[in-house]
Design a protein around this motif. Structure first.
Motif, PDB file in Angstrom:
ATOM      1  N   ARG A  35      17.448 -15.208  36.834  1.00 11.29           N
ATOM      2  CA  ARG A  35      17.361 -13.792  37.186  1.00 11.29           C
ATOM      3  C   ARG A  35      17.211 -12.847  35.998  1.00 11.29           C
ATOM      4  O   ARG A  35      17.014 -11.655  36.177  1.00 11.29           O
ATOM      5  CB  ARG A  35      18.601 -13.364  37.978  1.00 11.29           C
ATOM      6  N   GLY A  36      17.376 -13.370  34.783  1.00 15.09           N
ATOM      7  CA  GLY A  36      17.258 -12.521  33.611  1.00 15.09           C
ATOM      8  C   GLY A  36      18.555 -11.859  33.206  1.00 15.09           C
ATOM      9  O   GLY A  36      18.645 -11.282  32.116  1.00 15.09           O
ATOM     10  N   GLU A  37      19.574 -11.937  34.049  1.00 15.18           N
ATOM     11  CA  GLU A  37      20.898 -11.400  33.751  1.00 15.18           C
ATOM     12  C   GLU A  37      21.906 -12.078  34.658  1.00 15.18           C
ATOM     13  O   GLU A  37      21.537 -12.759  35.622  1.00 15.18           O
ATOM     14  CB  GLU A  37      20.950  -9.882  33.946  1.00 15.18           C
ATOM     15  N   ALA A  38      23.179 -11.903  34.351  1.00 15.58           N
ATOM     16  CA  ALA A  38      24.244 -12.456  35.187  1.00 15.58           C
ATOM     17  C   ALA A  38      25.377 -11.454  35.253  1.00 15.58           C
ATOM     18  O   ALA A  38      25.580 -10.667  34.324  1.00 15.58           O
ATOM     19  CB  ALA A  38      24.745 -13.788  34.624  1.00 15.58           C
ATOM     20  N   THR A  39      26.125 -11.498  36.349  1.00 19.92           N
ATOM     21  CA  THR A  39      27.226 -10.557  36.544  1.00 19.92           C
ATOM     22  C   THR A  39      28.475 -11.313  36.953  1.00 19.92           C
ATOM     23  O   THR A  39      28.453 -12.119  37.889  1.00 19.92           O
ATOM     24  CB  THR A  39      26.870  -9.520  37.629  1.00 19.92           C
ATOM     25  N   VAL A  40      29.557 -11.036  36.236  1.00 23.59           N
ATOM     26  CA  VAL A  40      30.832 -11.696  36.499  1.00 23.59           C
ATOM     27  C   VAL A  40      31.904 -10.651  36.737  1.00 23.59           C
ATOM     28  O   VAL A  40      31.900  -9.577  36.124  1.00 23.59           O
ATOM     29  CB  VAL A  40      31.228 -12.624  35.326  1.00 23.59           C
ATOM     30  N   VAL A  41      32.823 -10.947  37.656  1.00 23.93           N
ATOM     31  CA  VAL A  41      33.990 -10.114  37.925  1.00 23.93           C
ATOM     32  C   VAL A  41      35.208 -10.883  37.439  1.00 23.93           C
ATOM     33  O   VAL A  41      35.475 -11.991  37.911  1.00 23.93           O
ATOM     34  CB  VAL A  41      34.118  -9.785  39.423  1.00 23.93           C
ATOM     35  N   LEU A  42      35.933 -10.305  36.494  1.00 22.86           N
ATOM     36  CA  LEU A  42      37.053 -10.984  35.867  1.00 22.86           C
ATOM     37  C   LEU A  42      38.368 -10.686  36.578  1.00 22.86           C
ATOM     38  O   LEU A  42      38.508  -9.671  37.266  1.00 22.86           O
ATOM     39  CB  LEU A  42      37.183 -10.566  34.402  1.00 22.86           C
ATOM     40  N   THR A  43      39.328 -11.574  36.367  1.00 26.56           N
ATOM     41  CA  THR A  43      40.686 -11.379  36.852  1.00 26.56           C
ATOM     42  C   THR A  43      41.645 -11.478  35.674  1.00 26.56           C
ATOM     43  O   THR A  43      41.245 -11.853  34.566  1.00 26.56           O
ATOM     44  CB  THR A  43      41.042 -12.432  37.920  1.00 26.56           C
ATOM     45  N   GLY A  44      42.898 -11.127  35.909  1.00 25.14           N
ATOM     46  CA  GLY A  44      43.921 -11.269  34.875  1.00 25.14           C
ATOM     47  C   GLY A  44      44.787 -12.474  35.170  1.00 25.14           C
ATOM     48  O   GLY A  44      44.340 -13.461  35.753  1.00 25.14           O
ATOM     49  N   GLY A  45      46.041 -12.405  34.777  1.00 25.74           N
ATOM     50  CA  GLY A  45      46.960 -13.505  35.020  1.00 25.74           C
ATOM     51  C   GLY A  45      46.850 -14.585  33.965  1.00 25.74           C
ATOM     52  O   GLY A  45      45.885 -14.638  33.196  1.00 25.74           O
ATOM     53  N   THR A  46      47.836 -15.463  33.955  1.00 24.07           N
ATOM     54  CA  THR A  46      47.908 -16.499  32.930  1.00 24.07           C
ATOM     55  C   THR A  46      46.677 -17.385  32.913  1.00 24.07           C
ATOM     56  O   THR A  46      46.072 -17.620  31.864  1.00 24.07           O
ATOM     57  CB  THR A  46      49.164 -17.366  33.142  1.00 24.07           C
ATOM     58  N   MET A  47      46.268 -17.886  34.081  1.00 22.02           N
ATOM     59  CA  MET A  47      45.122 -18.787  34.109  1.00 22.02           C
ATOM     60  C   MET A  47      43.811 -18.038  33.890  1.00 22.02           C
ATOM     61  O   MET A  47      42.911 -18.546  33.221  1.00 22.02           O
ATOM     62  CB  MET A  47      45.081 -19.560  35.423  1.00 22.02           C
ATOM     63  N   GLY A  48      43.698 -16.843  34.431  1.00 21.62           N
ATOM     64  CA  GLY A  48      42.475 -16.075  34.220  1.00 21.62           C
ATOM     65  C   GLY A  48      42.212 -15.845  32.744  1.00 21.62           C
ATOM     66  O   GLY A  48      41.072 -16.004  32.262  1.00 21.62           O
ATOM     67  N   ILE A  49      43.243 -15.497  32.002  1.00 19.19           N
ATOM     68  CA  ILE A  49      43.089 -15.248  30.568  1.00 19.19           C
ATOM     69  C   ILE A  49      42.954 -16.564  29.806  1.00 19.19           C
ATOM     70  O   ILE A  49      42.209 -16.652  28.817  1.00 19.19           O
ATOM     71  CB  ILE A  49      44.269 -14.415  30.049  1.00 19.19           C
ATOM     72  N   SER A  50      43.617 -17.622  30.265  1.00 26.67           N
ATOM     73  CA  SER A  50      43.470 -18.929  29.616  1.00 26.67           C
ATOM     74  C   SER A  50      42.039 -19.434  29.702  1.00 26.67           C
ATOM     75  O   SER A  50      41.527 -20.049  28.756  1.00 26.67           O
ATOM     76  CB  SER A  50      44.412 -19.945  30.267  1.00 26.67           C
ATOM     77  N   ILE A  51      41.379 -19.171  30.817  1.00 24.69           N
ATOM     78  CA  ILE A  51      39.978 -19.576  30.957  1.00 24.69           C
ATOM     79  C   ILE A  51      39.110 -18.811  29.969  1.00 24.69           C
ATOM     80  O   ILE A  51      38.223 -19.391  29.319  1.00 24.69           O
ATOM     81  CB  ILE A  51      39.502 -19.357  32.398  1.00 24.69           C
ATOM     82  N   LEU A  52      39.348 -17.525  29.825  1.00 22.96           N
ATOM     83  CA  LEU A  52      38.568 -16.747  28.860  1.00 22.96           C
ATOM     84  C   LEU A  52      38.777 -17.262  27.443  1.00 22.96           C
ATOM     85  O   LEU A  52      37.824 -17.357  26.660  1.00 22.96           O
ATOM     86  CB  LEU A  52      38.951 -15.268  28.954  1.00 22.96           C
ATOM     87  N   ALA A  53      40.007 -17.623  27.109  1.00 17.52           N
ATOM     88  CA  ALA A  53      40.271 -18.184  25.778  1.00 17.52           C
ATOM     89  C   ALA A  53      39.565 -19.522  25.600  1.00 17.52           C
ATOM     90  O   ALA A  53      39.064 -19.841  24.508  1.00 17.52           O
ATOM     91  CB  ALA A  53      41.779 -18.332  25.569  1.00 17.52           C
ATOM     92  N   ALA A  54      39.520 -20.318  26.674  1.00 19.06           N
ATOM     93  CA  ALA A  54      38.825 -21.605  26.599  1.00 19.06           C
ATOM     94  C   ALA A  54      37.325 -21.408  26.422  1.00 19.06           C
ATOM     95  O   ALA A  54      36.668 -22.192  25.712  1.00 19.06           O
ATOM     96  CB  ALA A  54      39.115 -22.431  27.850  1.00 19.06           C
ATOM     97  N   ILE A  55      36.768 -20.391  27.048  1.00 17.36           N
ATOM     98  CA  ILE A  55      35.352 -20.062  26.831  1.00 17.36           C
ATOM     99  C   ILE A  55      35.131 -19.673  25.368  1.00 17.36           C
ATOM    100  O   ILE A  55      34.186 -20.133  24.720  1.00 17.36           O
ATOM    101  CB  ILE A  55      34.908 -18.922  27.767  1.00 17.36           C
TER     102      ILE A  55
END
Length: 263
Positions: A35-55
């Motif tokens: 599509r030429g772009e992507a859109t993500v909706v983020l969440t908080g919480g321990t696991m939500g932030i742990s996933i971002l750190a893993a990325i």
């Protein structure tokens, strides 16, 4: 477009975060190519932030063209912009400040102390969403919406037995008297969440087992808000072994429940 609902069980929280991070990176690459772009909706919480750190820590991180990624949030605590408890602040610390995003594509909720009230803030975020939507829509195309799951079954800031989970018209609501501090919050509504192509719920810990079991048993959305979450294309539950302890046995059949990596 058919909806698929799958549960993917991982041994523990670190493997859960790493697996979701790897899948997310791959999906972002694929969506941007299509599509030429992507859109993500983020969440908080321990696991939500742990996933971002893993990325952030992934060797494949920079294979994503981050300048083509649009970032929104599913909910936010009504706190000052630099408060450490804000989902935005935690997401920036974990990932967003470490990648080459186009800041014009990053859309945090308004913050307390910036001269507007909570109701106005909800209306402003709804207007911002609409301004990035296709003609005839009030929402952008959400490729992936991340959600956590509370022990009480809440998602975003939509809590059991509260009016917010039943909102059908608005895309964003102001939340007052939240049963979880802080009492004032902003949240996408269930129709906004369910406009997403893919909803990814990430659930870890024994304290979430009952809520996950009830969610998958399709208990009333008023009692267990998570039971109403459904992506237009696919709904994935990424869980660890502890959280999977009370998944109903009748859902452990092919077509409804997967363990390991799905195809």
């Amino acid at each position: 477009m058919t909806n698929e609902r799958r549960v993917l069980v991982h041994p523990d929280k670190p493997s859960l975060a790493g697996s979701v991070a790897a899948r997310f990176i791959t999906k972002m690459i694929d969506v941007i190519e299509d599509r030429g772009e992507a859109t993500v909706v983020l969440t908080g919480g321990t696991m939500g932030i742990s996933i971002l750190a893993a990325i952030r820590d992934s060797s494949a991180r920079d294979s994503v063209d981050w300048k083509r990624v649009n970032v929104w949030w599913g909910d936010e605590r009504w706190l000052p912009r630099d408060d450490a408890e804000r989902n935005e602040k935690q997401a920036r610390d974990a990932l967003l400040d470490h990648i080459a995003l186009d800041e014009k594509r990053v859309h945090p909720f308004p913050a307390a102390g910036e001269g507007i009230e909570l109701n106005e803030a909800s209306q402003l975020y709804a207007s911002e969403l609409a301004s990035h939507a296709a003609e005839g829509s009030t929402l952008p195309i959400f490729d992936i919406t991340f959600l956590g799951l509370g022990p009480d079954g809440h998602i975003a800031s939509l809590f059991p037995n509260r009016g917010g989970i039943l909102e059908e018209t608005l895309s964003v609501i102001a939340v007052r008297n939240s049963p979880k501090p802080p009492p004032e919050r902003l949240s996408l509504t269930l129709p906004a969440i369910n406009s997403s192509l893919r909803v990814w719920l990430v659930v870890a810990g024994a304290d979430k087992a009952s809520a996950l079991g009830l969610t998958l048993a399709d208990v009333s959305v008023h009692e267990v808000p998570a039971s109403g979450a459904q992506g237009r294309k696919r709904t994935l539950f990424f869980v660890d072994n502890e959280a999977a302890a009370e998944v109903p046995e009748n859902l452990t059949t092919p077509g409804l429940f997967w363990t390991g990596e799905d195809a």
